[in-house]
Design an enzyme around this catalytic site. Structure first.
Site, PDB file in Angstrom:
ATOM      1  N   GLY A   7      -0.281  24.239 -13.184  1.00 60.17           N
ATOM      2  CA  GLY A   7      -1.196  24.179 -14.318  1.00 60.17           C
ATOM      3  C   GLY A   7      -0.503  24.651 -15.573  1.00 60.17           C
ATOM      4  O   GLY A   7      -0.264  25.852 -15.745  1.00 60.17           O
ATOM      5  N   ARG A  31      -0.381  17.917 -13.564  1.00 67.16           N
ATOM      6  CA  ARG A  31      -0.686  16.499 -13.356  1.00 67.16           C
ATOM      7  C   ARG A  31      -0.145  15.636 -14.496  1.00 67.16           C
ATOM      8  O   ARG A  31       0.088  14.450 -14.322  1.00 67.16           O
ATOM      9  CB  ARG A  31      -2.190  16.290 -13.204  1.00 67.16           C
ATOM     10  N   SER A 112      -6.258  37.653 -19.824  1.00 63.82           N
ATOM     11  CA  SER A 112      -6.842  37.579 -21.156  1.00 63.82           C
ATOM     12  C   SER A 112      -5.716  37.569 -22.177  1.00 63.82           C
ATOM     13  O   SER A 112      -4.743  38.298 -22.047  1.00 63.82           O
ATOM     14  CB  SER A 112      -7.765  38.781 -21.408  1.00 63.82           C
ATOM     15  N   GLY A 114      -5.402  34.339 -24.333  1.00 60.64           N
ATOM     16  CA  GLY A 114      -5.584  33.059 -25.003  1.00 60.64           C
ATOM     17  C   GLY A 114      -4.302  32.511 -25.589  1.00 60.64           C
ATOM     18  O   GLY A 114      -3.204  32.722 -25.058  1.00 60.64           O
ATOM     19  N   LYS A 164     -12.266  40.864 -14.952  1.00 62.39           N
ATOM     20  CA  LYS A 164     -12.161  39.906 -16.062  1.00 62.39           C
ATOM     21  C   LYS A 164     -13.531  39.338 -16.415  1.00 62.39           C
ATOM     22  O   LYS A 164     -13.832  39.083 -17.592  1.00 62.39           O
ATOM     23  CB  LYS A 164     -11.207  38.774 -15.664  1.00 62.39           C
ATOM     24  N   ASN A 168     -15.308  39.552 -20.052  1.00 61.77           N
ATOM     25  CA  ASN A 168     -15.853  38.434 -20.806  1.00 61.77           C
ATOM     26  C   ASN A 168     -17.315  38.650 -21.169  1.00 61.77           C
ATOM     27  O   ASN A 168     -17.768  38.226 -22.227  1.00 61.77           O
ATOM     28  CB  ASN A 168     -15.696  37.138 -20.010  1.00 61.77           C
ATOM     29  N   GLU A 171     -17.278  40.778 -24.110  1.00 61.94           N
ATOM     30  CA  GLU A 171     -16.851  39.930 -25.223  1.00 61.94           C
ATOM     31  C   GLU A 171     -18.024  39.143 -25.791  1.00 61.94           C
ATOM     32  O   GLU A 171     -18.172  39.013 -27.016  1.00 61.94           O
ATOM     33  CB  GLU A 171     -15.757  38.986 -24.724  1.00 61.94           C
ATOM     34  N   TYR A 172     -18.888  38.614 -24.910  1.00 64.09           N
ATOM     35  CA  TYR A 172     -20.079  37.886 -25.365  1.00 64.09           C
ATOM     36  C   TYR A 172     -20.907  38.770 -26.302  1.00 64.09           C
ATOM     37  O   TYR A 172     -21.332  38.343 -27.371  1.00 64.09           O
ATOM     38  CB  TYR A 172     -20.955  37.514 -24.169  1.00 64.09           C
TER      39      TYR A 172
END
Length: 291
Positions: A7, A31, A112, A114, A164, A168, A171-172
């Site tokens: 990936g 892929r 984490s 990004g 994690k 998140n 984070e929201y």
């Protein structure tokens, strides 16, 4: 060490580069042949010397399950699979059990960072047996930020993704608080420079954070966010956080409200607000707006 990485999207591709910069060998498969170093999982496994470590960075759910299943057929006892995607922690327990039956180790890792992770490093939360974690440790050390923090062995299998998930969820709620404050500042006539108010908070205040820095970046690009539609997707981890809170009887009012606020963003004409307007009209004679 050598690492197989499955990936190579926005996260995986940058992770490959950061690991290579630390002096390790990475054999990447995707892929998309334009991104890949090899053409198949079989070729990837064949290029690694035992004991192998293969890190999976594909979408959670079916894609991760299919990849782990295939690696379970290709790898050998003593090898380790790392799931660094956003899988649900309950899936980790299932994957670990399936692979353990074949003598293959499993480590789950919440990541984490990004698009900024290549330069700044990635915060890592991983779960699994110490023996398996040790086989991956050089890669964890390469990916983590500089300094003493940013990486943790959170516990047994599933602990990394659970940590994690909670990250998140927090984070929201933080993003929702900034968003609500910004809207209120924009609403009043007396505040004439909302962007600079946000910028002033970046130093010396108790609410300064990287999210605040990113908010200022966004306002520098589009001062009143006029080019954006008021719609926010959710990745699923906020939902899992709320579900886990219910299962464990832990109150999470702020995180839950921030998740529901995202749902509200997808309604152009809120059915709930229709009922509230109708009720206010019924009991108090308050005016309603007609289409």
């Amino acid at each position: 060490m050598e690492l197989g990485l499955v990936g190579l999207g926005k996260m995986g591709g940058n992770m490959r580069e950061r690991i290579r910069r630390a002096g390790h060998t990475v054999v990447g498969y995707d892929r998309n042949p334009d991104l890949a170093d090899v053409h198949s999982l079989e070729e990837l496994v064949g290029k690694l010397e035992a004991p192998r470590v293969v890190w999976v960075m594909v979408p959670a759910g079916e894609a991760t399950q299919a990849t782990v299943d295939r690696l379970g057929e290709l790898l050998e006892p003593g090898d380790v699979v790392v799931d660094g995607g956003n899988s649900r922690w309950t899936d980790d327990e299932k994957h670990a059990e399936e692979l353990a039956a074949k003598g293959i180790g499993f480590v789950d890792c919440g990541v984490s960072g990004g698009v900024w992770g290549l330069e700044n490093g990635y915060a890592l939360m991983y779960g699994g047996d110490a023996e398996n974690v040790a086989k991956v440790q050089p890669v964890f050390d390469a990916l983590k930020p500089e300094g003493d923090f940013g990486s943790v062995h959170a516990g047994k299998v599933g602990a990394g993704h659970f940590a994690k998930m909670v990250h998140n969820g927090i984070e929201y709620a933080m993003m929702q608080a900034y968003a609500e404050g910004w809207e209120l500042l924009e609403k009043v006539d007396s505040v004439e420079n909302v962007r600079e108010v946000f910028r002033s908070w970046q130093e010396g205040t108790v609410i300064r954070s990287w999210l605040l820095d990113l908010a200022v970046n966004a306002l520098d690009e589009d001062e009143h966010l006029g080019d954006l539609r008021g719609y926010a997707q959710d990745s699923g981890e906020g939902r899992w956080t709320v579900e886990a809170a219910i299962d464990n009887a832990v109150p999470l009012p702020a995180i839950t409200a921030s998740l529901f606020a995202r749902f509200a963003s997808r309604q152009d004409d809120s059915p709930q607000m229709k009922m509230i307007a109708a009720l206010r009209n019924q009991f108090g004679g308050h005016a309603v707006e007609k289409k």
